[in-house]
Design a protein around this motif. Structure first.
Motif, PDB file in Angstrom:
ATOM      1  N   VAL A 110       0.837  -1.202   0.000  1.00 22.62           N
ATOM      2  CA  VAL A 110       0.000   0.000   0.000  1.00 22.62           C
ATOM      3  C   VAL A 110       0.874   1.256   0.000  1.00 22.62           C
ATOM      4  N   GLY A 111       1.913   1.247   0.822  1.00 24.39           N
ATOM      5  CA  GLY A 111       2.782   2.417   0.923  1.00 24.39           C
ATOM      6  C   GLY A 111       3.502   2.741  -0.359  1.00 24.39           C
TER       7      GLY A 111
ATOM      8  N   LEU B 188       9.137   0.843   9.605  1.00 19.33           N
ATOM      9  CA  LEU B 188       8.932   2.194   9.092  1.00 19.33           C
ATOM     10  C   LEU B 188       7.776   2.236   8.103  1.00 19.33           C
ATOM     11  N   SER B 189       7.599   1.182   7.317  1.00 20.56           N
ATOM     12  CA  SER B 189       6.486   1.125   6.361  1.00 20.56           C
ATOM     13  C   SER B 189       5.136   1.160   7.071  1.00 20.56           C
ATOM     14  N   ILE B 190       5.033   0.436   8.178  1.00 19.67           N
ATOM     15  CA  ILE B 190       3.772   0.427   8.917  1.00 19.67           C
ATOM     16  C   ILE B 190       3.449   1.829   9.433  1.00 19.67           C
TER      17      ILE B 190
ATOM     18  N   THR C 242       0.375   4.076   7.750  1.00 19.06           N
ATOM     19  CA  THR C 242      -0.743   4.453   8.632  1.00 19.06           C
ATOM     20  C   THR C 242      -0.948   5.966   8.621  1.00 19.06           C
ATOM     21  N   LEU C 243       0.147   6.713   8.726  1.00 18.36           N
ATOM     22  CA  LEU C 243       0.036   8.171   8.761  1.00 18.36           C
ATOM     23  C   LEU C 243      -0.449   8.738   7.425  1.00 18.36           C
ATOM     24  N   LYS C 244       0.034   8.175   6.315  1.00 18.63           N
ATOM     25  CA  LYS C 244      -0.330   8.738   5.023  1.00 18.63           C
ATOM     26  C   LYS C 244      -1.818   8.537   4.710  1.00 18.63           C
TER      27      LYS C 244
ATOM     28  N   ALA D 174       0.270  19.116   3.842  1.00 17.53           N
ATOM     29  CA  ALA D 174       1.617  19.076   3.262  1.00 17.53           C
ATOM     30  C   ALA D 174       2.550  18.199   4.084  1.00 17.53           C
ATOM     31  N   LEU D 175       2.386  18.246   5.413  1.00 25.71           N
ATOM     32  CA  LEU D 175       3.197  17.403   6.272  1.00 25.71           C
ATOM     33  C   LEU D 175       2.902  15.929   6.008  1.00 25.71           C
ATOM     34  N   PHE D 176       1.613  15.588   5.911  1.00 24.25           N
ATOM     35  CA  PHE D 176       1.254  14.201   5.634  1.00 24.25           C
ATOM     36  C   PHE D 176       1.714  13.783   4.246  1.00 24.25           C
TER      37      PHE D 176
END
Length: 434
Positions: free
Chosen positions: A18-19, A149-151, A155-157, A277-279
Motif C-alpha cells: 500500500v505504501g 517504518l512502512s507500517i 498508517t500516517l499517510k 503538506a506534512l502528511f
C-alpha cells in the motif's frame, strides 16, 4: 553464512504494498483529473480492473514461486536468463530513476511548511539527498526496520485521505449540497487519458514479490498482501475521486495547487494546507523507503541468478544487499540532483518518464511468464492475458517518443549482460543465498 531470520510479516508486507502505491501524487492528482469530468471515474474503474488482473497474476506466482526478485525471478524461470535480465534491468531502471521524483516530492512538500527551505540555495538538494541516504542506511540495517517504518508511514499517510472520504460521506448523509459540475462528454479518448494518469497510482503493486525471500510464510503472505493491498488502494483512490466529483467544482479543483487541502479546509478551516503538506511529505518519505528496498533487492537477485556481476550479490551479516543498495542509491542521488541543477530540470523529468516507459516491459513480461508458468490454470491464464493487454494499452498511451527512448534504456543494458555472460558468471537459483 547462516541464513538470517526473515523479517516481514503480513502487516509489514501489506504496508509495503500500500505504501509503495500511495505516494504524494494522490494529493495533486484530483487537480490533474478534474478537467476530465466523469471520465476520471471510468478511468479509475478501468485502471483498477487492470491492476487487479496484474495483482492476481503476481499473487498466484508469489504463491507458487516465492522467489526473491519478483518480476525478474518469474521471467527467468519462464524464459531463461536473457529474458530474466531484460525484465530485471527495465524494472530496476524504472525504480531508481523514478525514485528521484519521490525524493524531490518529500522536500517540495516540506518547503510548503517551511518556506525558508526553498529560499536557501542548495538546501533542497541537500535534503533530498539526505532522505535518500538516510533510508538507504535503514534498508542496509535490516529488512525488519524497513517493515517497521512502512507500517508507521503507511498508517500516517492514510489519515488525511480517510478523513476526506469520511467527510464526503458525512456531507452525503446530512444532505449537503453537491457541487455543480460543468458538462464533460464521456468519450473513449478521455477515459484512456484518465486511465493513463491513474495507472501510475498503482505502480508498486508487485512490491511484495520482490523481497519474497525475506517474507515470513511467503507462499501465503505475498499473495494476500498483494491482492488486499491493491483492493484497499483502489478503494481509497475511488473514494477520493468520488468526493471531489461530488463536492468540489472541477474548475476550482483544476486550479488548486493543493486540492485535498482545499477540500478539507471547507470543513476544518485555515491551517489545513500545512497539515496536509506534512502528511504528503510523510507519504512520499514512506514510499521512498519501500522503493529503496526494491532497488537494492533487484540487482542482488540478478547477481545471485548469474545475469549481473557477482559483486552485487554480497550481503551483510544481517542478510541485506549492501553493495546493491549503495550503487542504486548513487544512481538515485544523481537523478535527484538533476532536478536542482540549473537548466537540468527538464532532463530530470525526461529520465523519470522514459524509465517508466522502460519499466512497462517488466510488467508485460511478468504476465507472459504467468501464462507460461501456470499451465492448466485457465482462469489465471485469462487474467494474466488481460493484464498483459492492459499493459500494452497503458504503454501505448505513453506515446511513441517515450516508448522509443524507453527501448534505448533497455538496450543500454545489453552490454552488461553480454559482459557477464562472456565472463562465465555462475548461475544459481534466483533466491539462492550463500
Amino acid at each position: 553464512m547462516g541464513k538470517p531470520a526473515r523479517g516481514l510479516g503480513f502487516w509489514m508486507t501489506l504496508a509495503l504494498v500500500v505504501g509503495n502505491m500511495i505516494g504524494s501524487g494522490i494529493y495533486l492528482l484530483p487537480a490533474t483529473l478534474a478537467p476530465l469530468g466523469m471520465n476520471q471515474l471510468a478511468g479509475w474503474g478501468v485502471t483498477l480492473a487492470g491492476a487487479l488482473c496484474l495483482a492476481g497474476a503476481f499473487a498466484r506466482l508469489g504463491a507458487r514461486m516465492p522467489l526473491a526478485g519478483g518480476p525478474y525471478a518469474y521471467a527467468q524461470a519462464a524464459f531463461g536468463p536473457a529474458t530474466g535480465f531484460i525484465t530485471a534491468w527495465s524494472y530496476w531502471t524504472m525504480i531508481w530513476a523514478g525514485n528521484g521524483s519521490i525524493a524531490v516530492a518529500v522536500v517540495s512538500n516540506l518547503s510548503l511548511i517551511f518556506p525558508w527551505i526553498g529560499q536557501t540555495p542548495g538546501l533542497p538538494a541537500l535534503l533530498a539527498v539526505g532522505c535518500v541516504w538516510l533510508l538507504t542506511l535503514v534498508n542496509i540495517s535490516s529488512t525488519r526496520a524497513v517493515g517497521d517504518l512502512s507500517i508507521v508511514t503507511t498508517t500516517l499517510k492514510l489519515v488525511p485521505l480517510v478523513a476526506l472520504i469520511g467527510l464526503a460521506l458525512w456531507w452525503f448523509a446530512t444532505g449537503a449540497p453537491r457541487a455543480a459540475q460543468p458538462p464533460v462528454p464521456i468519450s473513449p479518448g478521455a477515459i484512456a487519458s484518465a486511465a493513463g494518469l491513474t495507472f501510475w497510482g498503482f505502480l508498486g503493486l508487485e512490491s511484495a514479490t520482490v523481497p519474497a525471500d525475506k517474507v515470513e510464510n511467503a507462499d501465503r503472505v505475498v499473495p494476500r498482501a498483494t491482492l488486499i493491498g491493491v483492493a484497499l488502494t483502489g478503494l481509497v483512490y475511488m473514494g477520493i475521486s468520488l468526493a471531489f466529483a461530488a463536492y468540489m467544482p472541477a474548475p476550482e479543483a483544476a486550479a488548486s495547487p493543493a486540492p485535498v487541502a482545499d477540500l478539507l479546509r471547507k470543513a476544518f478551516g485555515g491551517g489545513v494546507a500545512e497539515v496536509v503538506a506534512l502528511f504528503a511529505a510523510i507519504s512520499a518519505f514512506g514510499t521512498l523507503n519501500g522503493f529503496i528496498l526494491l532497488q537494492g533487492e533487484v540487482p542482488w537477485a540478478m547477481a545471485r541468478g548469474g545475469v549481473f556481476p557477482r559483486w552485487f550479490a554480497k550481503e551483510s551479516s544481517r542478510g541485506t544487499p549492501v553493495r546493491s543498495h549503495v550503487v542504486s542509491s548513487v544512481l538515485l542521488t544523481i537523478v535527484a540532483l538533476l532536478n536542482y541543477g540549473k537548466g537540468m530540470g527538464d532532463l530530470f523529468q525526461f529520465i523519470a518518464s522514459v524509465s517508466l516507459a522502460a519499466g512497462m516491459l517488466s510488467y508485460f513480461l511478468s504476465m507472459a511468464a504467468a501464462i507460461r508458468l501456470l499451465p492448466g490454470e485457465r482462469p489465471m491464464i485469462a487474467i494474466a492475458a488481460v493484464g498483459a493487454a492492459f499493459i500494452v494499452w497503458a504503454a501505448w498511451g505513453l506515446g511513441a517518443e517515450a516508448l522509443g527512448y524507453g527501448a534505448l534504456f533497455v538496450v543500454a543494458g545489453v552490454p552488461v549482460y553480454w559482459a557477464v555472460s562472456r565472463g562465465g558468471a555462475s548461475s544459481t537459483a534466483p533466491n539462492g543465498r550463500g
